[in-house]
Design an enzyme around this catalytic site. Sequence first.
Site, PDB file in Angstrom:
ATOM      1  N   GLU A   4      -1.091  -8.527   5.089  1.00 17.19           N
ATOM      2  CA  GLU A   4      -0.966  -8.680   6.554  1.00 17.19           C
ATOM      3  C   GLU A   4      -2.314  -8.570   7.249  1.00 17.19           C
ATOM      4  OE1 GLU A   4      -0.511  -5.977   4.977  1.00 17.19           O
ATOM      5  OE2 GLU A   4      -0.980  -4.217   6.200  1.00 17.19           O
ATOM      6  N   CYS A  32       0.841  -1.208   0.000  1.00 14.93           N
ATOM      7  CA  CYS A  32       0.000   0.000   0.000  1.00 14.93           C
ATOM      8  C   CYS A  32       0.879   1.262   0.000  1.00 14.93           C
ATOM      9  CB  CYS A  32      -0.975  -0.030   1.168  1.00 14.93           C
ATOM     10  SG  CYS A  32      -2.302   1.168   0.995  1.00 14.93           S
ATOM     11  N   HIS A  34      -3.508  -5.445   1.180  1.00 20.27           N
ATOM     12  CA  HIS A  34      -2.832  -5.655   2.469  1.00 20.27           C
ATOM     13  C   HIS A  34      -2.825  -7.143   2.839  1.00 20.27           C
ATOM     14  CE1 HIS A  34      -2.302  -1.529   4.122  1.00 20.27           C
ATOM     15  NE2 HIS A  34      -3.260  -1.245   3.267  1.00 20.27           N
TER      16      HIS A  34
END
Lengths: 275, 189
Positions: A224, A89, A222
Amino acid sequence: MNPRIGIIQFPGVNCEYETARALESVGMSASILRWNVAPAMIPDFDGFVLPGGFSYEDRVRAGAVAASDDVMETLMAAAADGKPILGICNGAQVLIESGLVPGLTGGRIDLALAPNKGMGRDGYYSNWVYVKVGPDPGRSFAAYGLKEGDILPVPIAHSQGRFTSAESGLFDTLEAESQIVLKYCKADGSAPGAFPDDPNGSERSAAAICNASGNVVAMMPHPERSTWLRQVPADIDSVWAARRNAGLASRAALEGEGPGAGIFRSMRAYIERKP
Amino acid sequence: MVKTEVLVKLAAPDPWSFTVLDALTRKFGFEDVIEVQRTKSWELTFDLASSDAAIALTRELLRTTTLLANPNRDVWTVRCGPGDLPESFWCSDTGEACAFVVRVTDSEDIVGSSAAQIMRSRLGMDSVRAVRFSTVWGLRISRAAADPRDLAARIAVAKTWRSGLLANPHFQDATVFGVDDYLARKGVP
């Protein structure tokens, strides 16, 4: 010894701790480094991650100010050494603004992550989307352990995520060289069409692009935030949601790997396959 | 068609400008840059017969909404045609330094078109034909620089790492003006 990953904490990023946890969940060690640490003090990491957030409050342009920080010289040297560098990002925006991705013409900035379009308004968009692994996944470290056509539900959260370029034919080259690592798609893997399946109007529906060597990847979603099954929404159209819902009775099952873990597993496998 | 331009600045010192000045001088090595200022520019095109009516409508928009500026945070000025602006809005030429204006506009101006849509559909301003949003950077550069205008042009566009900053040419257009040219609306189509 587990691969050691350095996470660069520019002022204003906000995903460094969950990124560290995601890296550690697949057996790597993660250290968070401030952006202004002296280059000589940066250990000899096996790879780096630039996490998401708002470096320098997105002043001027997302990623533009962080891209000029001295720490980028360390990252450029690491990239030249073939070490994997993942920008997530805002981290992707930094890599694009520094010219590290796509890195086709020696330091030139060949791409932009422009403001989203197609929403019928300007501004931020946050939601779960689907991305599909492109051809030749071994081409980049981020898809090294994945298969072409794999569909991953992942969250996005950005206002400037539209891969674009004024260079004529650049995206033809990126496509031909399999540098478009991930593309936005519908739940069944077909082309996304319009918003919201195509969340930002990226050229070729690109969600992640790598450099020519495949060791630097700029990724807008994302991973994560989708590393564990418990992070996957119950109501999305995906086998991952079915797994998550099946695991509701067991805390251990919910702690199982989610779709984003594959990106970090790929990073580890890529590092460990190197001589 | 009549155009007005609303120039909006933060009432408080602008941290973006400080960040840019710091980046240009300390990271890029452009030590001849003395001052940076940032102003938002909204160019409004009205289907109206008179500039007085356009200015009145623009002021009404600023008085009744926070679409273009927020009175708790911003100061602004409205103009319609050539003319001086409050000096606080600009870096000025001095004996030691010359000033430039770099106007940066997204090639696909989604901010401006969204604002125009809101004005027409929600605020009932049927006479609004177009809105263009730009960031207008003021740069004051020492006359000791080998070529101040060339330096301003380099700062304007990011072509390679640490070569420029204010616009990414893959989705933004940057135009460099002398301050007098900008004030004379040569920069405003």
